[in-house]
Design an enzyme around this catalytic site. Structure first.
Site, mmCIF file in Angstrom:
data_model
loop_
_atom_site.group_PDB
_atom_site.id
_atom_site.type_symbol
_atom_site.label_atom_id
_atom_site.label_comp_id
_atom_site.label_asym_id
_atom_site.label_seq_id
_atom_site.Cartn_x
_atom_site.Cartn_y
_atom_site.Cartn_z
ATOM 1 N N LYS A 101 -24.169 44.341 -49.437
ATOM 2 C CA LYS A 101 -25.188 44.710 -50.416
ATOM 3 C C LYS A 101 -24.956 46.074 -51.067
ATOM 4 O O LYS A 101 -25.430 46.323 -52.177
ATOM 5 C CB LYS A 101 -26.583 44.666 -49.777
ATOM 6 C CG LYS A 101 -27.038 43.258 -49.425
ATOM 7 C CD LYS A 101 -28.455 43.231 -48.903
ATOM 8 C CE LYS A 101 -28.873 41.813 -48.560
ATOM 9 N NZ LYS A 101 -30.278 41.725 -48.125
ATOM 10 N N ASP A 124 -35.007 41.910 -52.842
ATOM 11 C CA ASP A 124 -35.420 41.987 -51.440
ATOM 12 C C ASP A 124 -36.784 42.654 -51.269
ATOM 13 O O ASP A 124 -37.605 42.217 -50.465
ATOM 14 C CB ASP A 124 -34.382 42.751 -50.609
ATOM 15 C CG ASP A 124 -33.226 41.873 -50.164
ATOM 16 O OD1 ASP A 124 -33.387 40.634 -50.138
ATOM 17 O OD2 ASP A 124 -32.162 42.426 -49.828
#
Length: 284
Positions: free
Chosen positions: A69, A105
């Site tokens: 990420k 997220d």
């Protein structure tokens, strides 16, 4: 090279990912042409992966999971300001001839807390375990909602550096191991307070040791939230439930963040009125 539109999730490991089930369920429900896959990509393979996808007209983008990420930022042409502030990306799409990174997220994590966040509290505190890409999004989102963060990672210095990297001058930093041993701390009256305990580490995941957390560190009335979803009932959640704490499992965040990504990949919003059926399939 396929001509059918497709998106995918990349990570290392990736076999456990339930994202294909989620996105393909929504594609079928909406009657859309397309496919969603999982693709195993190691760190050394990232340059080649993105070079190949840039030239594939059928590719609609990808989700990014551990451990990439943050590493994917170096391969993007543009990063959404919110994702830039978080310092991590979990959604990548081709836009205007380049690759753009987003982060869904944080929004996905907050979704099951929506009703609580609409209430007024005297004080909000979140004990956040971990300092990876997901932890960055979770911490950023919670601070924006007025939470005082307590970040626990391998060392207190690493936790402090994590907070500093997010531009959080306040907050608290501690070593994860300090929560493994019992404490005799006497919590004060928690009426009007909102306490969260959030595991963003892979501890408790299939193939990983359980998270070592002594519940004497968990304030009365806390919500225990574990973003791990394989297994769905982690040792942390099982113990929390047995002790009477409200719990939130990793599917809540997984479905929430996937919904934002789906719209970027395929156009329409997914049919969220089918979440019950989707969750049943994910847990079958």
């Amino acid at each position: 090279m396929t001509t059918q539109p497709y998106a995918e999730v990349i990570g290392d490991p990736i076999a456990h990912s339930k994202s294909p089930l989620i996105h393909n369920f929504w594609l079928a429900e909406l009657g859309l042409e397309g496919e969603y896959r999982r693709t195993h990509v190691r760190a050394d393979d990232l340059p080649g992966y993105f070079a190949a996808r840039r030239d594939d007209p059928a590719w609609r983008g990808c989700n990014v999971t551990v451990p990439h990420k943050q590493a994917v930022l170096a391969h993007l042409d543009r990063v959404d300001p919110a994702a830039q502030a978080i310092g991590a990306v979990n959604v990548i799409v081709p836009e205007n001839g380049g690759l753009c990174g987003y982060n869904s997220d944080g929004a996905g994590f907050l979704e099951p807390l929506t009703d609580l966040l609409g209430q007024t509290h005297l004080y909000r505190m979140a004990r956040i375990l971990g300092a990876g890409g997901a932890a960055r999004a979770v911490t950023h989102a919670l601070v924006a909602e007025g939470f005082d963060p307590v970040v626990l990672t391998r060392t207190a210095d690493k936790a402090r550096a994590f907070l500093d990297s997010l531009g959080i001058a306040g907050g608290h930093a501690a070593a994860l191991e300090s929560f493994a041993a019992p404490t005799d701390f006497a919590f004060d009256d928690r009426v009007g307070l909102l306490d969260l305990v959030v595991n963003t580490t892979p501890l408790g995941m299939v193939g990983q040791p359980p998270l070592a957390l002594d519940f004497s560190h968990v304030p009365p009335g806390s919500i225990v939230y574990d973003i791990v979803y394989a297994p769905l009932e982690t040792p942390l959640l099982a113990e929390a439930r047995a002790r009477g704490f409200r719990t939130i499992d990793g599917l809540a965040m997984l479905i929430g963040q996937a919904a934002a990504a789906f719209a970027r990949f395929f156009g329409p919003a997914p049919p969220r009125d089918r979440d019950g059926e989707l969750r049943a399939r994910l847990t079958a």
